[in-house]
Design a protein around this motif. Structure first.
Motif, PDB file in Angstrom:
ATOM      1  N   LEU A  10       0.890  -1.168  -0.101  1.00 39.16           N
ATOM      2  CA  LEU A  10       0.045   0.064   0.048  1.00 39.16           C
ATOM      3  C   LEU A  10       0.827   1.153  -0.005  1.00 39.16           C
ATOM      4  CD1 LEU A  10      -2.701  -1.127   2.587  1.00 39.16           C
ATOM      5  CD2 LEU A  10      -2.674  -1.335   0.102  1.00 39.16           C
ATOM      6  N   ALA A  11       1.949   1.290   0.589  1.00 46.05           N
ATOM      7  CA  ALA A  11       2.961   2.171   0.477  1.00 46.05           C
ATOM      8  C   ALA A  11       4.340   1.891   0.514  1.00 46.05           C
ATOM      9  CB  ALA A  11       2.685   3.396   1.491  1.00 46.05           C
ATOM     10  N   ALA A  12       5.401   2.352  -0.342  1.00 44.58           N
ATOM     11  CA  ALA A  12       6.718   1.867  -0.182  1.00 44.58           C
ATOM     12  C   ALA A  12       7.571   3.011  -0.565  1.00 44.58           C
ATOM     13  CB  ALA A  12       6.668   0.625  -1.117  1.00 44.58           C
ATOM     14  N   LYS A  13       8.988   2.862   0.016  1.00 42.47           N
ATOM     15  CA  LYS A  13      10.004   3.799  -0.279  1.00 42.47           C
ATOM     16  C   LYS A  13      11.350   2.634  -0.366  1.00 42.47           C
ATOM     17  CE  LYS A  13      13.024   7.607   1.084  1.00 42.47           C
ATOM     18  NZ  LYS A  13      13.297   8.644   2.144  1.00 42.47           N
ATOM     19  N   ASP A  14      11.821   2.470  -1.653  1.00 39.69           N
ATOM     20  CA  ASP A  14      12.947   1.773  -1.479  1.00 39.69           C
ATOM     21  C   ASP A  14      12.923   0.295  -0.824  1.00 39.69           C
ATOM     22  OD1 ASP A  14      14.379   3.563  -3.050  1.00 39.69           O
ATOM     23  OD2 ASP A  14      15.290   4.474  -1.381  1.00 39.69           O
ATOM     24  N   PRO A  15      11.869  -0.354  -0.942  1.00 38.15           N
ATOM     25  CA  PRO A  15      11.583  -1.559  -0.245  1.00 38.15           C
ATOM     26  C   PRO A  15      12.569  -2.812  -0.540  1.00 38.15           C
ATOM     27  CG  PRO A  15       9.911  -1.469  -1.934  1.00 38.15           C
ATOM     28  CD  PRO A  15      10.878  -0.220  -2.075  1.00 38.15           C
ATOM     29  N   ASP A  16      13.254  -2.792  -1.681  1.00 41.58           N
ATOM     30  CA  ASP A  16      14.220  -3.847  -1.973  1.00 41.58           C
ATOM     31  C   ASP A  16      15.892  -3.487  -1.593  1.00 41.58           C
ATOM     32  OD1 ASP A  16      12.388  -5.759  -2.921  1.00 41.58           O
ATOM     33  OD2 ASP A  16      12.103  -4.491  -4.645  1.00 41.58           O
ATOM     34  N   LYS A  17      15.935  -2.175  -0.956  1.00 42.28           N
ATOM     35  CA  LYS A  17      17.373  -1.884  -1.050  1.00 42.28           C
ATOM     36  C   LYS A  17      17.826  -2.395   0.389  1.00 42.28           C
ATOM     37  CE  LYS A  17      20.126   2.189   0.080  1.00 42.28           C
ATOM     38  NZ  LYS A  17      20.034   3.759   0.187  1.00 42.28           N
ATOM     39  N   ARG A  18      19.033  -3.108   0.302  1.00 41.53           N
ATOM     40  CA  ARG A  18      19.754  -3.799   1.389  1.00 41.53           C
ATOM     41  C   ARG A  18      20.328  -2.853   2.306  1.00 41.53           C
ATOM     42  NH1 ARG A  18      23.293  -8.165  -2.261  1.00 41.53           N
ATOM     43  NH2 ARG A  18      21.543  -9.391  -3.249  1.00 41.53           N
ATOM     44  N   ILE A  19      19.623  -3.107   3.575  1.00 52.01           N
ATOM     45  CA  ILE A  19      19.889  -1.987   4.635  1.00 52.01           C
ATOM     46  C   ILE A  19      20.431  -3.008   5.802  1.00 52.01           C
ATOM     47  CG2 ILE A  19      18.760  -0.408   3.978  1.00 52.01           C
ATOM     48  CD1 ILE A  19      17.371  -2.881   6.620  1.00 52.01           C
ATOM     49  N   GLU A  20      21.012  -2.395   6.798  1.00 52.23           N
ATOM     50  CA  GLU A  20      21.304  -3.082   8.087  1.00 52.23           C
ATOM     51  C   GLU A  20      20.197  -3.099   8.917  1.00 52.23           C
ATOM     52  OE1 GLU A  20      23.657  -2.026  12.241  1.00 52.23           O
ATOM     53  OE2 GLU A  20      24.463  -0.963  10.323  1.00 52.23           O
ATOM     54  N   PRO A  21      19.787  -4.343   9.400  1.00 52.56           N
ATOM     55  CA  PRO A  21      18.452  -4.660  10.064  1.00 52.56           C
ATOM     56  C   PRO A  21      18.695  -4.518  11.483  1.00 52.56           C
ATOM     57  CG  PRO A  21      19.447  -6.682   9.171  1.00 52.56           C
ATOM     58  CD  PRO A  21      20.315  -5.601   8.813  1.00 52.56           C
ATOM     59  N   ALA A  22      19.764  -4.380  12.062  1.00 52.84           N
ATOM     60  CA  ALA A  22      19.810  -4.392  13.610  1.00 52.84           C
ATOM     61  C   ALA A  22      19.091  -5.693  14.211  1.00 52.84           C
ATOM     62  CB  ALA A  22      19.648  -2.950  14.269  1.00 52.84           C
ATOM     63  N   SER A  23      18.364  -5.364  15.224  1.00 53.29           N
ATOM     64  CA  SER A  23      17.850  -6.425  16.168  1.00 53.29           C
ATOM     65  C   SER A  23      16.625  -6.963  15.440  1.00 53.29           C
ATOM     66  CB  SER A  23      17.484  -5.960  17.437  1.00 53.29           C
ATOM     67  OG  SER A  23      18.684  -5.632  18.176  1.00 53.29           O
ATOM     68  N   ILE A  24      15.883  -6.543  14.489  1.00 55.33           N
ATOM     69  CA  ILE A  24      15.031  -7.067  13.407  1.00 55.33           C
ATOM     70  C   ILE A  24      15.430  -8.381  13.075  1.00 55.33           C
ATOM     71  CG2 ILE A  24      13.707  -6.848  11.493  1.00 55.33           C
ATOM     72  CD1 ILE A  24      13.399  -3.954  11.819  1.00 55.33           C
ATOM     73  N   THR A  25      16.867  -8.635  12.951  1.00 52.78           N
ATOM     74  CA  THR A  25      17.427  -9.699  12.836  1.00 52.78           C
ATOM     75  C   THR A  25      16.823 -11.058  13.541  1.00 52.78           C
ATOM     76  OG1 THR A  25      19.617  -8.892  12.065  1.00 52.78           O
ATOM     77  CG2 THR A  25      19.655 -11.194  12.857  1.00 52.78           C
ATOM     78  N   LYS A  26      16.873 -10.738  14.765  1.00 54.11           N
ATOM     79  CA  LYS A  26      16.278 -11.685  15.771  1.00 54.11           C
ATOM     80  C   LYS A  26      14.837 -12.376  15.612  1.00 54.11           C
ATOM     81  CE  LYS A  26      18.772  -9.665  19.690  1.00 54.11           C
ATOM     82  NZ  LYS A  26      19.117  -8.147  19.325  1.00 54.11           N
ATOM     83  N   LEU A  27      14.133 -11.735  14.490  1.00 55.22           N
ATOM     84  CA  LEU A  27      12.784 -12.331  14.084  1.00 55.22           C
ATOM     85  C   LEU A  27      13.255 -13.570  13.382  1.00 55.22           C
ATOM     86  CD1 LEU A  27       9.672 -12.026  13.864  1.00 55.22           C
ATOM     87  CD2 LEU A  27      10.020 -11.032  11.602  1.00 55.22           C
ATOM     88  N   MET A  28      14.250 -13.586  12.415  1.00 51.77           N
ATOM     89  CA  MET A  28      14.535 -14.909  11.945  1.00 51.77           C
ATOM     90  C   MET A  28      15.424 -15.846  12.892  1.00 51.77           C
ATOM     91  SD  MET A  28      14.634 -16.831   9.435  1.00 51.77           S
ATOM     92  CE  MET A  28      14.854 -16.234   7.761  1.00 51.77           C
ATOM     93  N   THR A  29      15.982 -15.274  13.821  1.00 53.47           N
ATOM     94  CA  THR A  29      16.678 -16.011  15.016  1.00 53.47           C
ATOM     95  C   THR A  29      15.440 -16.993  15.730  1.00 53.47           C
ATOM     96  OG1 THR A  29      18.333 -14.561  15.322  1.00 53.47           O
ATOM     97  CG2 THR A  29      18.130 -16.242  16.930  1.00 53.47           C
ATOM     98  N   ALA A  30      14.482 -16.391  15.965  1.00 51.13           N
ATOM     99  CA  ALA A  30      13.156 -16.858  16.617  1.00 51.13           C
ATOM    100  C   ALA A  30      12.549 -17.732  15.773  1.00 51.13           C
ATOM    101  CB  ALA A  30      12.358 -15.864  17.350  1.00 51.13           C
TER     102      ALA A  30
END
Length: 380
Positions: free
Chosen positions: A48-68
């Protein structure tokens, strides 16, 4: 059903293709001072809304979603148990950043560590859980990357389980949403923990860093992230009625801005859009002609629930049609793509999804092969 059939046209699409819903009654989203952002409907996958959604960025602790997510899989497989006691290594104890304040050499119930991982965003718990599950953080990270590939996260690579800065450790906003949809869909019971506002361990109470949990009762997750290089990031999800939205805001200047921008995105989506289920999974919608088979037709439909997200007030304007391949030769297997279901808002395509064979059709006999080969010449 509102579907009509156009029998002799074929378009092959390999997956769900959400289409932009720019419309006269939907205003533009106010400018957000974030490096990237994305707003997606959970059920339909529509952006519904987006700005550079495919750009590779540093995710910081959002990484832990994959850890979980990997931990949930290992629990489901029985490779680890919620009752396990996890040894805290020196490496885990020495981790900087957000922690649940584990003590080296102690054994802690796995269930408590998962709470520390999710609610307190504990780097120490992430390391300890990875080592317990896979023997080392490196081994666990390999599983994380394997799952990213399986889920189609093409702009993701993990180097660690915490989100600690590394130039080779990155995700994109779209990949973050892909992972979030998988967590909510596959592990709804585990997902409930993301709504917890506080958690205490070792006599220390810490609060969930997702401030939207206090400001909006419909928000039930998901994860914050922050480093000096990544800025302030927030992955949020909210459900109002049957409609759930997922927002990702990355690279803002402050905790306040990431919360405000996330709230703006969610309000925008709920205010101006609505989501409807058009068909149930395994619905048969029509039949397709099959040449040279032991059956002249095969039922076609969809294997998953079919949702559409549209501007509010547009549901009555929707039209559906099906484009069917006119040149389907046996053998046909259940799940083979044989056409396309297309949903239009007046004359504007808003969603396209593959039509698949709902049954299998084996090759017919010699006579069928001969006669169908002749008949087929007159329809191609």
């Amino acid at each position: 059903m509102f579907v009509r059939i156009i029998p002799l046209i074929f378009c092959l699409f390999l997956g769900l293709l959400p289409t932009s819903h720019a419309a006269s009654n939907v205003p533009e989203l106010p400018k957000l001072d974030a490096a990237q952002y994305l707003l997606v409907d959970f059920l339909s996958g529509t952006e519904l809304a987006a700005k550079d959604p495919d750009k590779r960025i540093e995710p910081a602790s959002i990484t832990k979603l994959m850890t979980a997510y990997v931990l949930y899989q290992e629990l489901e497989k029985g490779n680890i148990s919620i009752e396990d006691r996890v040894l805290v290594s020196e490496k885990a104890w020495k981790m900087e950043g957000s922690r649940m304040f584990l003590e080296a050499g102690k054994k802690v119930p796995l269930e408590r560590m998962i709470s520390g991982l999710i609610v307190q965003s504990g780097n120490d718990s992430a390391i300890a859980l990875a080592e317990h599950t896979s023997g080392s953080e490196e081994n666990f990270v390999r599983k994380m990357n394997e799952e990213a590939v399986r889920l189609g996260m093409t702009n993701t690579n993990f180097v660690n389980v915490t989100g600690w800065p590394n130039p080779r450790h990155y995700m994109s906003a779209r990949d973050i949403v892909t992972l979030t949809r998988a967590v909510i869909t596959e592990y709804p019971e585990h997902y409930k923990l993301y709504a917890e506002k506080e958690y205490s361990y070792n006599g220390i109470k810490q609060y969930n860093r997702n401030k939207l949990l206090w400001h909006d009762e419909t928000v039930d997750g998901v994860k914050t992230g922050h480093t000096e290089s990544a800025g302030y990031c927030l992955l949020a999800s909210a459900q109002r009625g049957t409609m759930r939205l997922i927002s990702v805001v990355l690279g803002t200047e402050s905790d306040k801005k990431r919360s405000n921008y996330s709230q703006q995105l969610l309000e925008y989506g709920f205010r101006f859009y609505e989501t409807h289920k058009l068909y149930d999974k395994n619905s048969v919608l029509t039949e397709a002609r099959v040449w040279k088979g032991n059956s002249p037709t095969v039922p076609t439909g969809i294997l998953e629930d079919f949702y559409v997200t549209i501007p509010k007030g547009h549901y009555a304007q929707l039209k559906g049609l099906m484009e069917i391949n006119k040149s389907i030769d046996a053998p046909v297997k259940r799940g083979d793509v044989v056409g396309m279901a297309i949903i239009k808002d007046v004359d504007r395509v808003v969603l396209q999804k593959p039509l698949v064979a709902m049954d299998s059709v084996d090759t017919g006999g010699t006579w069928t092969n001969i006669t169908d080969s002749i008949k087929k010449l007159f329809v191609e």
